[in-house]
Design a protein around this motif. Sequence first.
Motif: not given
Length: 157
Positions: A19, A25, A27, A119-125
Motif C-alpha cells: 500500500k 495511491t 506515499t 480508518s477515516d483518513q487516507d495513507l498520505d494524511t
Amino acid sequence: MAYADRFRRPRAHEDLLGKLTDRKTGTFSTMVEAMMFAALLGRRRGERKPFDESDEPIRLALMESRDYGEVLLDMLGAIEYPDDPKILSADRQPERVLIFEEYANAGLSHLKTLISRQSDQDLDTIISNLVLEGLRQPLEVEKDDVGEILASADLDW
C-alpha cells in the motif's frame, strides 16, 4: 537467514508495504524509501521489534545509493551503541542492518495500528501527520551533547 548485501522485509507487513508503494495511491515510490521511513519512525518511538519471517530481501546497495541511506544505517548503529565506535566498522555492518530491520518492523507495526485507528483518513494524511508531529515536537527531551560541549568551551568565534 542473514545476507551480506541485503536487508530483510518483514513478511507480516508485506500488505502495508504494498500500500505504501502502490503506484497510484502510495506515499513512497520504492520499498527502500518506505522501509527507511519506517525505521526512522521506529527509532523515534524507541522501539525495535525482531522478526523471523521475511519476504524477498532488498539489495543494500539500493538503500546506500539513496541520499542518506548509508548514513541512516550508520547513525542507527551509533545511536544503539553510543560507547562502541567499532559498531561502524565494515565487519559489523550486519549488526547495523539488523538494527535497521528491527526499527523498520516496529515502525511498520505502529503505522499499521494508526491506519486501523484512523480508518477515516487516507495513507498520505496519516504519514504527513507523522512527519509534521516529528517536526513540531520531540518525542522525548534528548540530550544535546554537541550543544553542551560548545557552550562549555568558551570559544570566541
